[in-house]
Design an enzyme around this catalytic site. Structure first.
Site, PDB file in Angstrom:
ATOM      1  N   ASP A  90      39.725  48.913  46.916  1.00 39.45           N
ATOM      2  CA  ASP A  90      40.384  47.852  46.151  1.00 39.45           C
ATOM      3  C   ASP A  90      40.969  48.389  44.849  1.00 39.45           C
ATOM      4  O   ASP A  90      40.238  48.663  43.903  1.00 39.45           O
ATOM      5  CB  ASP A  90      39.375  46.745  45.856  1.00 39.45           C
ATOM      6  CG  ASP A  90      39.995  45.568  45.125  1.00 39.45           C
ATOM      7  OD1 ASP A  90      41.231  45.428  45.171  1.00 39.45           O
ATOM      8  OD2 ASP A  90      39.251  44.797  44.499  1.00 39.45           O
ATOM      9  N   ASP A 134      48.256  46.060  45.188  1.00 42.38           N
ATOM     10  CA  ASP A 134      46.834  45.769  45.317  1.00 42.38           C
ATOM     11  C   ASP A 134      46.383  46.026  46.750  1.00 42.38           C
ATOM     12  O   ASP A 134      46.751  45.300  47.669  1.00 42.38           O
ATOM     13  CB  ASP A 134      46.582  44.312  44.927  1.00 42.38           C
ATOM     14  CG  ASP A 134      45.110  43.938  44.938  1.00 42.38           C
ATOM     15  OD1 ASP A 134      44.263  44.831  45.143  1.00 42.38           O
ATOM     16  OD2 ASP A 134      44.801  42.750  44.734  1.00 42.38           O
TER      17      ASP A 134
END
Length: 478
Positions: free
Chosen positions: A112, A341
């Site tokens: 992440d 992201d």
């Protein structure tokens, strides 16, 4: 917030000190695995679940911290983490497989770039999501050490406590209890600790003495040992590996100036690769024979969200229609109009921009819309396919869809059809895989749009480079 504070007090109990293993001071090579995508689910079901979860999650971005955030090569395969059957929700998230402790125990962490903390679920579990791997047991590791309350990593956390026992802020062995939450309301609460992380095959780790030219990495890292973890998680992950700019992230702790990843399709079972460290140009050169033209754009910073990776998105083209992207609000850096992201599944656009893009697709595709409630439609930018489309499916002569291009500063990101279109022929539905983010000011580029793209983050020079690639072949080229 009162419940969160109570959990912190409950968890801030003294732990016996452990001996800290020396960190090898030389070169490090680490292996990553791309999580197994084979769960016995059909492509339409995988897509529907991904889209529904993307709506629940929106974006996995940490809340801004209220404290100031501050030439090694690490390499590993990574797999798409598609959840299992039953009632679970699946998505095309990507899992970093490493081992923690001595002896090493496997964990599977979502990669992440939208957060910082590295954490995994730990025993004893006072409230955890179901996971397939055994819980990490700190008591079983000879190299585990809980961090004291006064340690700099503990003081830098936005939410930390040292309650329990004698009350107030303790000294000596009093351990650091943390709480870390995400934009989708997921939360992990536990103890901040250090332990030995092994990147690569744990069987090759030996005693953890990786030399200067070693092909494995065993590093002592700070991580969250989570005893209470709730939110949008699935059973084949055990936690999250933050790759953001903050001090607790994996790139920051390894002190690398670059990292890269290449995500295979969520519908495949093949391996891909993530690297931490090394020269960005060398990583791209090594993959040149399996990648297309390399393009680069500046990586920007936003002081209000210092952990995130921002890009300057000037416009979006849908076929021949170019749609300009408005500048961000005056309180933010005007050019920081997009976030890249890896923890978000579907690319989301600010509402006005999404409606313009949606209108452009509708005008150029020329098919009737398929409602949200229609079978096979999980997003609302979906169209009803004509019956004749099924006859051409095997010859890939499906309905023509306009090209989608993100016009970044200095680079155009031209999306392959498979990175933004999904067709369910049986249900006669075709969806453009984009979504609206009501109230959002920035575009968030999710990992569905990054599939089969080699993405390199040059942290030293603040540059993002990307090239179309066969990610499964990238493993052997690096």
């Amino acid at each position: 917030m009162k419940q969160l504070a109570a959990l912190l007090v409950l968890l801030a109990l003294p732990c016996p000190p452990r001996a800290a293993a020396a960190v090898p001071g030389a070169g490090v090579v680490a292996l990553l695995t791309h999580a197994d995508a084979g769960r016995g689910l059909a492509r339409p079901e995988l897509f529907r679940r991904m889209a529904h979860r993307a709506r629940a999650r929106r974006r996995l971005l940490s809340a801004p911290a209220n404290a100031q955030e501050r030439a090694l090569v690490v390499r590993a395969p990574v797999r798409a983490g598609l959840g299992g059957g039953g009632g679970g929700i699946v998505t095309n998230e990507y899992l970093l497989r490493v081992s923690v402790g001595t002896p090493p125990r496997p964990v599977a962490l979502t990669l992440d770039t939208g957060s910082d903390l590295v954490w995994t679920q730990c025993a004893p579990c006072r409230g955890c999501f179901d996971q397939r791997l055994p819980l990490l047991d700190p008591a079983a590791s000879s190299t585990y050490a809980a961090l004291p309350c006064g340690s700099p990593p503990c003081r830098a956390l936005p939410f930390a406590s040292c309650g329990g026992g004698g009350g107030g802020r303790g000294r000596g062995n009093r351990t650091c209890a943390y709480a870390y939450h995400y934009g989708d309301k997921s939360v992990t609460v536990g103890h901040l600790a250090t332990d030995r992380f092994t990147f690569g095959d744990a069987d090759d780790a030996g005693g953890g003495n990786a030399g200067a030219g070693g092909s494995l990495a065993a590093r002592r890292l700070t991580f969250g040992c989570g005893h209470f973890n709730k939110g949008v998680f699935q059973s084949n992950e055990t936690g999250i590996a933050g790759f953001g700019r903050g001090p607790w992230s994996l790139p920051s702790q390894l002190n690398v100036t670059s990292f890269s990843y290449c995500f295979t399709s969520m519908f495949e079972h093949k391996s891909s690769v993530v690297t931490l460290g090394g020269a960005p140009a060398a990583a791209l050169r090594g993959a040149a024979r399996v990648a297309g033209e390399v393009r680069s754009t500046p990586l920007l910073r936003n002081p209000s969200q210092p952990s995130l990776y921002f890009l300057s998105l000037h416009a979006i083209s849908v076929g021949s229609t170019r749609i300009p992207v408005p500048a961000a609000a005056a309180s933010r850096r005007a050019s920081a109009t997009a976030i890249i992201d890896s923890g978000a599944s579907v690319t989301t656009l600010p509402e006005d921009l999404y409606e313009a893009v949606r209108a452009a697709f509708a005008a150029q595709i020329g098919l009737p819309p398929a409602g949200i409630g229609a079978e096979g439609a999980a997003l609302d930018l979906c169209f009803a396919l004509p019956v004749v489309a099924a006859a051409f499916w095997r010859r890939r002569a499906a309905v023509a869809v306009p090209a989608l291009t993100l016009h970044l500063e200095g680079a155009d990101w031209e999306m392959p059809r498979g990175n933004y279109v999904f067709e369910d022929i049986a249900a006669r539905v075709m969806c453009v895989v984009l979504d609206a983010a009501p109230g959002g000011e920035q575009t968030v580029i999710g990992n569905f749009q990054q599939q089969n793209t080699h993405v390199v983050y040059d942290l030293k020079n603040d540059r993002l480079s990307f090239a179309p690639a066969r990610c499964d072949r990238l493993v052997a080229s690096l």
